[in-house]
Motif scaffolding. Structure first.
Motif, PDB file in Angstrom:
ATOM      1  N   ARG A  12       0.848  -1.196   0.000  1.00  0.00           N
ATOM      2  CA  ARG A  12       0.000   0.000   0.000  1.00  0.00           C
ATOM      3  C   ARG A  12       0.877   1.237   0.000  1.00  0.00           C
ATOM      4  NH1 ARG A  12      -4.955  -0.847  -0.830  1.00  0.00           N
ATOM      5  NH2 ARG A  12      -5.896  -2.732  -0.034  1.00  0.00           N
ATOM      6  N   GLY A  13       0.690   2.038  -1.058  1.00  0.00           N
ATOM      7  CA  GLY A  13       1.512   3.216  -1.252  1.00  0.00           C
ATOM      8  C   GLY A  13       1.593   4.076  -0.006  1.00  0.00           C
ATOM      9  N   VAL A  14       2.726   4.600   0.226  1.00  0.00           N
ATOM     10  CA  VAL A  14       3.134   5.438   1.328  1.00  0.00           C
ATOM     11  C   VAL A  14       3.156   4.669   2.649  1.00  0.00           C
ATOM     12  CG1 VAL A  14       2.858   7.609   2.563  1.00  0.00           C
ATOM     13  CG2 VAL A  14       2.297   7.496   0.153  1.00  0.00           C
ATOM     14  N   PHE A  15       2.013   4.061   3.050  1.00  0.00           N
ATOM     15  CA  PHE A  15       1.985   3.391   4.363  1.00  0.00           C
ATOM     16  C   PHE A  15       3.030   2.272   4.446  1.00  0.00           C
ATOM     17  CE2 PHE A  15      -2.792   4.225   3.957  1.00  0.00           C
ATOM     18  CZ  PHE A  15      -2.691   5.462   4.539  1.00  0.00           C
ATOM     19  N   GLN A  16       3.311   1.641   3.311  1.00  0.00           N
ATOM     20  CA  GLN A  16       4.216   0.484   3.351  1.00  0.00           C
ATOM     21  C   GLN A  16       5.392   0.643   2.391  1.00  0.00           C
ATOM     22  OE1 GLN A  16       1.138  -2.604   2.599  1.00  0.00           O
ATOM     23  NE2 GLN A  16       1.414  -3.185   4.725  1.00  0.00           N
ATOM     24  N   LYS A  17       5.606   1.854   1.941  1.00  0.00           N
ATOM     25  CA  LYS A  17       6.655   2.077   0.951  1.00  0.00           C
ATOM     26  C   LYS A  17       8.046   1.719   1.497  1.00  0.00           C
ATOM     27  CE  LYS A  17       8.649   5.699  -1.924  1.00  0.00           C
ATOM     28  NZ  LYS A  17       8.286   5.319  -3.267  1.00  0.00           N
ATOM     29  N   THR A  18       8.347   2.187   2.702  1.00  0.00           N
ATOM     30  CA  THR A  18       9.672   1.917   3.272  1.00  0.00           C
ATOM     31  C   THR A  18       9.835   0.424   3.544  1.00  0.00           C
ATOM     32  OG1 THR A  18       9.594   4.096   4.276  1.00  0.00           O
ATOM     33  CG2 THR A  18      11.271   2.598   5.107  1.00  0.00           C
ATOM     34  N   LEU A  19       8.775  -0.187   4.040  1.00  0.00           N
ATOM     35  CA  LEU A  19       8.835  -1.630   4.305  1.00  0.00           C
ATOM     36  C   LEU A  19       9.119  -2.403   3.008  1.00  0.00           C
ATOM     37  CD1 LEU A  19       8.374  -4.109   6.135  1.00  0.00           C
ATOM     38  CD2 LEU A  19       5.918  -3.878   5.694  1.00  0.00           C
ATOM     39  N   ALA A  20       8.396  -2.078   1.945  1.00  0.00           N
ATOM     40  CA  ALA A  20       8.595  -2.779   0.666  1.00  0.00           C
ATOM     41  C   ALA A  20      10.010  -2.538   0.139  1.00  0.00           C
ATOM     42  CB  ALA A  20       7.561  -2.306  -0.351  1.00  0.00           C
ATOM     43  N   LYS A  21      10.460  -1.306   0.271  1.00  0.00           N
ATOM     44  CA  LYS A  21      11.812  -0.971  -0.211  1.00  0.00           C
ATOM     45  C   LYS A  21      12.854  -1.759   0.587  1.00  0.00           C
ATOM     46  CE  LYS A  21      14.125   2.353   1.251  1.00  0.00           C
ATOM     47  NZ  LYS A  21      14.287   3.484   2.031  1.00  0.00           N
ATOM     48  N   ASN A  22      12.670  -1.848   1.900  1.00  0.00           N
ATOM     49  CA  ASN A  22      13.624  -2.601   2.726  1.00  0.00           C
ATOM     50  C   ASN A  22      13.629  -4.083   2.354  1.00  0.00           C
ATOM     51  OD1 ASN A  22      14.161  -0.238   4.010  1.00  0.00           O
ATOM     52  ND2 ASN A  22      13.272  -0.793   5.975  1.00  0.00           N
ATOM     53  N   ILE A  23      12.437  -4.647   2.141  1.00  0.00           N
ATOM     54  CA  ILE A  23      12.373  -6.086   1.839  1.00  0.00           C
ATOM     55  C   ILE A  23      13.080  -6.386   0.515  1.00  0.00           C
ATOM     56  CG2 ILE A  23      10.814  -7.991   1.228  1.00  0.00           C
ATOM     57  CD1 ILE A  23       8.821  -6.829   3.275  1.00  0.00           C
ATOM     58  N   ILE A  39      19.343  -6.687  -8.167  1.00  0.00           N
ATOM     59  CA  ILE A  39      18.976  -5.274  -8.097  1.00  0.00           C
ATOM     60  C   ILE A  39      17.551  -5.189  -7.545  1.00  0.00           C
ATOM     61  CG2 ILE A  39      18.191  -5.259 -10.526  1.00  0.00           C
ATOM     62  CD1 ILE A  39      19.090  -2.328 -10.627  1.00  0.00           C
ATOM     63  N   SER A  40      17.297  -4.160  -6.755  1.00  0.00           N
ATOM     64  CA  SER A  40      15.931  -3.933  -6.276  1.00  0.00           C
ATOM     65  C   SER A  40      15.480  -2.564  -6.752  1.00  0.00           C
ATOM     66  CB  SER A  40      15.865  -4.021  -4.754  1.00  0.00           C
ATOM     67  OG  SER A  40      16.564  -2.956  -4.165  1.00  0.00           O
ATOM     68  N   PHE A  41      14.200  -2.441  -7.056  1.00  0.00           N
ATOM     69  CA  PHE A  41      13.686  -1.166  -7.544  1.00  0.00           C
ATOM     70  C   PHE A  41      12.171  -1.110  -7.355  1.00  0.00           C
ATOM     71  CE2 PHE A  41      12.035  -3.050 -11.496  1.00  0.00           C
ATOM     72  CZ  PHE A  41      12.829  -4.182 -11.599  1.00  0.00           C
ATOM     73  N   GLY A  42      11.655   0.119  -7.331  1.00  0.00           N
ATOM     74  CA  GLY A  42      10.209   0.313  -7.241  1.00  0.00           C
ATOM     75  C   GLY A  42       9.641   0.531  -8.619  1.00  0.00           C
ATOM     76  N   ARG A  50      -0.149   7.654  -3.482  1.00  0.00           N
ATOM     77  CA  ARG A  50      -1.110   8.262  -2.567  1.00  0.00           C
ATOM     78  C   ARG A  50      -1.420   7.259  -1.476  1.00  0.00           C
ATOM     79  NH1 ARG A  50       0.731  11.316  -5.282  1.00  0.00           N
ATOM     80  NH2 ARG A  50      -0.157  12.918  -6.604  1.00  0.00           N
ATOM     81  N   ASN A  51      -1.981   7.734  -0.396  1.00  0.00           N
ATOM     82  CA  ASN A  51      -2.283   6.842   0.720  1.00  0.00           C
ATOM     83  C   ASN A  51      -3.132   5.658   0.275  1.00  0.00           C
ATOM     84  OD1 ASN A  51      -0.910   8.497   2.410  1.00  0.00           O
ATOM     85  ND2 ASN A  51      -2.700   9.404   3.385  1.00  0.00           N
ATOM     86  N   GLY A  52      -2.612   4.475   0.502  1.00  0.00           N
ATOM     87  CA  GLY A  52      -3.377   3.262   0.245  1.00  0.00           C
ATOM     88  C   GLY A  52      -3.308   2.739  -1.173  1.00  0.00           C
ATOM     89  N   ILE A  53      -2.758   3.513  -2.099  1.00  0.00           N
ATOM     90  CA  ILE A  53      -2.763   3.084  -3.499  1.00  0.00           C
ATOM     91  C   ILE A  53      -1.927   1.800  -3.642  1.00  0.00           C
ATOM     92  CG2 ILE A  53      -0.719   4.369  -4.329  1.00  0.00           C
ATOM     93  CD1 ILE A  53      -3.944   4.443  -6.273  1.00  0.00           C
ATOM     94  N   PRO A  54      -2.422   0.785  -4.339  1.00  0.00           N
ATOM     95  CA  PRO A  54      -1.602  -0.418  -4.525  1.00  0.00           C
ATOM     96  C   PRO A  54      -0.368  -0.102  -5.362  1.00  0.00           C
ATOM     97  CG  PRO A  54      -3.913  -0.858  -5.016  1.00  0.00           C
ATOM     98  CD  PRO A  54      -3.767   0.627  -4.892  1.00  0.00           C
ATOM     99  N   ALA A  55       0.772  -0.576  -4.938  1.00  0.00           N
ATOM    100  CA  ALA A  55       2.023  -0.323  -5.659  1.00  0.00           C
ATOM    101  C   ALA A  55       2.896  -1.575  -5.559  1.00  0.00           C
ATOM    102  CB  ALA A  55       2.734   0.886  -5.072  1.00  0.00           C
ATOM    103  N   LYS A  56       3.992  -1.581  -6.327  1.00  0.00           N
ATOM    104  CA  LYS A  56       4.846  -2.769  -6.334  1.00  0.00           C
ATOM    105  C   LYS A  56       6.316  -2.397  -6.259  1.00  0.00           C
ATOM    106  CE  LYS A  56       1.907  -5.845  -9.039  1.00  0.00           C
ATOM    107  NZ  LYS A  56       1.868  -6.842 -10.112  1.00  0.00           N
ATOM    108  N   GLY A  57       7.079  -3.237  -5.562  1.00  0.00           N
ATOM    109  CA  GLY A  57       8.531  -3.149  -5.597  1.00  0.00           C
ATOM    110  C   GLY A  57       9.066  -4.495  -6.071  1.00  0.00           C
ATOM    111  N   PHE A  58      10.280  -4.516  -6.617  1.00  0.00           N
ATOM    112  CA  PHE A  58      10.807  -5.751  -7.213  1.00  0.00           C
ATOM    113  C   PHE A  58      12.236  -6.017  -6.761  1.00  0.00           C
ATOM    114  CE2 PHE A  58       7.814  -3.807 -10.102  1.00  0.00           C
ATOM    115  CZ  PHE A  58       6.942  -4.849 -10.377  1.00  0.00           C
ATOM    116  N   ALA A  59      12.590  -7.294  -6.706  1.00  0.00           N
ATOM    117  CA  ALA A  59      13.990  -7.704  -6.572  1.00  0.00           C
ATOM    118  C   ALA A  59      14.234  -8.746  -7.650  1.00  0.00           C
ATOM    119  CB  ALA A  59      14.243  -8.304  -5.195  1.00  0.00           C
TER     120      ALA A  59
END
Ligand code: SF4
Ligand code: SF4
Length: 393
Positions: A12-23, A39-42, A50-59
């Protein structure tokens, strides 16, 4: 081409952005301990989230440089070995800036791949939300409270390392538990986090989900016009205003329902939804005035109905409603449709009020979701409960 492994983290965008980036970063660093490259990237270079927007990060991780470069040539992996879902309400489908229409949460998962969901629910309950697909896959749950924090303030409740432990079990060709432990010791320097990763490695298990198993609902979609179908010139189509609508019982027409964007449905941003007690509503209009998404329909009887095809679940209406318990935000995973609450109330008032009471009572012992950072010390208060649940599993 050597072996290329891809993991996506749906968050979930913003609320979990740092968590996803760390993972995603930690996946690459743990794999590095085995001599692999990654490599990892968003999805975004900037942060239009925006708050709650579904988003993805990748490794993405490879055994050799050439394979990694070939993997990096894609904008994002088209197929992944593991999909990690950081909020179980995303299992209902995701709609982001980055694509059109709603997509199933496991869309990019390879046949036989593993879907890992952070949740307090069990697999049969999650499968009521996760859509059917033609290819089988494995579903595993990391039992835990959904970890929400903010862009600038991180809640260190061990969700990051718990996910690493589960991935080590689900995809041993990526990295071993030993490499995960080595990464945590070297970089995070926390024996408690090593213990959390190990615990989730040991107890992580999956169920086989067969082709065709899951939520049969048809996801919202539409056809994109081709270049030849587009209107000439530069113009922005105006939105019609909307108008009154009929009471399903008396057929009396009244109220006002605005016309909303027919192509972009905001409700996949929602992790909680408002439920309204129409019998105590005083028609004060405050919810309608303050809703940032104009999500309230004015019902023909003058009460206000949160339109669940539009509501993004921000919770402002609950905060501004002056009547005690008239609007209550409830965990989104309790619901499996977006029907009008007011129409249900009009059809059978007693049954609706009973449903309302049961729904709120049932949801109360579950996690109370907190959309973001509200006061200093908030996360420190929440972490012990999260760790206790993580320990029990
Ligand atoms: S939670 Fe309430 S205020 Fe927020 S978008 Fe939904 S209806 Fe509007
Ligand atoms: S704020 Fe509460 S009382 Fe006022 S109109 Fe909305 S639901 Fe009714």
């Amino acid at each position: 081409m050597g072996q290329l492994l891809a993991i996506e983290v749906v968050y979930r965008g913003v609320f979990q952005k740092t968590l996803a980036k760390n993972i995603t970063r930690d996946i690459v660093l743990a794999a590095h301990n085995e001599g692999k490259l990654g490599i990892s990237f968003g999805r975004y270079g900037d942060a239009p989230e925006r708050n709650g927007i579904p988003a993805k990060g990748f490794a993405i991780v490879a055994n050799d440089e050439q394979t990694l470069e070939e993997g990096m040539a894609q904008y994002e992996p088209k197929q992944v070995d593991v999909t990690v879902v950081l909020d179980d309400t995303l299992c209902k489908g995701v709609e982001s800036w980055a694509w059109y229409g709603m997509l199933p949460v496991h869309r990019a998962l390879k046949p036989g791949g593993t879907l890992i969901v952070i949740s307090l629910e069990d697999a049969p309950t999650l499968l009521k939300s996760i859509h059917r697909r033609e290819k089988p896959y494995k579903l595993g749950i990391v039992k835990g409270i959904t970890s929400f924090s903010g862009m600038w303030v991180y809640k260190d409740d061990h969700t990051d390392v718990r996910v690493l432990g589960a991935i080590a079990k689900a995809l041993p060709e990526l990295f071993s538990l030993k490499s995960v432990e080595q990464f945590i010791n070297d970089k995070l320097k926390s024996s408690a986090k090593v213990a959390s990763a190990r615990l989730d490695f040991e107890r992580f298990a999956t169920v086989d989900v067969k082709a065709g198993q899951g939520n049969p609902e048809e996801l919202f979609k539409f056809d994109l016009p081709g270049w030849k179908d587009m209107r000439g010139g530069v113009s922005v189509k105006g939105q019609p205003q909307g108008g009154p609508y009929a009471d399903p019982v008396t057929k009396q027409v009244g109220g006002f329902r605005p016309v909303r964007n027919e192509l972009f449905k905001k409700y996949s941003t929602r992790t909680e939804r408002p439920v309204v007690n129409f019998s105590t509503c005083t028609k004060c209009t405050l919810c309608w005035l303050n809703c940032p998404d104009a999500s309230f329909d004015v019902a023909p009887d003058g009460t206000y109905d949160a339109n669940l095809k539009s509501c993004c679940g921000c919770g402002i209406c609950e905060d501004v409603c002056p009547v005690k318990d008239c609007i209550t935000m409830v965990n989104e995973s309790e619901f499996h449709d977006n029907n009008s609450q007011w129409a249900e109330f009009r059809k059978d008032k007693d049954a609706y009020l009973k449903w309302l009471e049961t729904t709120i009572q049932k949801a109360e012992p579950m996690e109370k979701r907190s959309n973001g950072f509200r006061y200093r010390g908030q996360y420190q208060e929440q972490i012990p409960e999260a760790l206790e649940i993580a320990k029990k599993g």
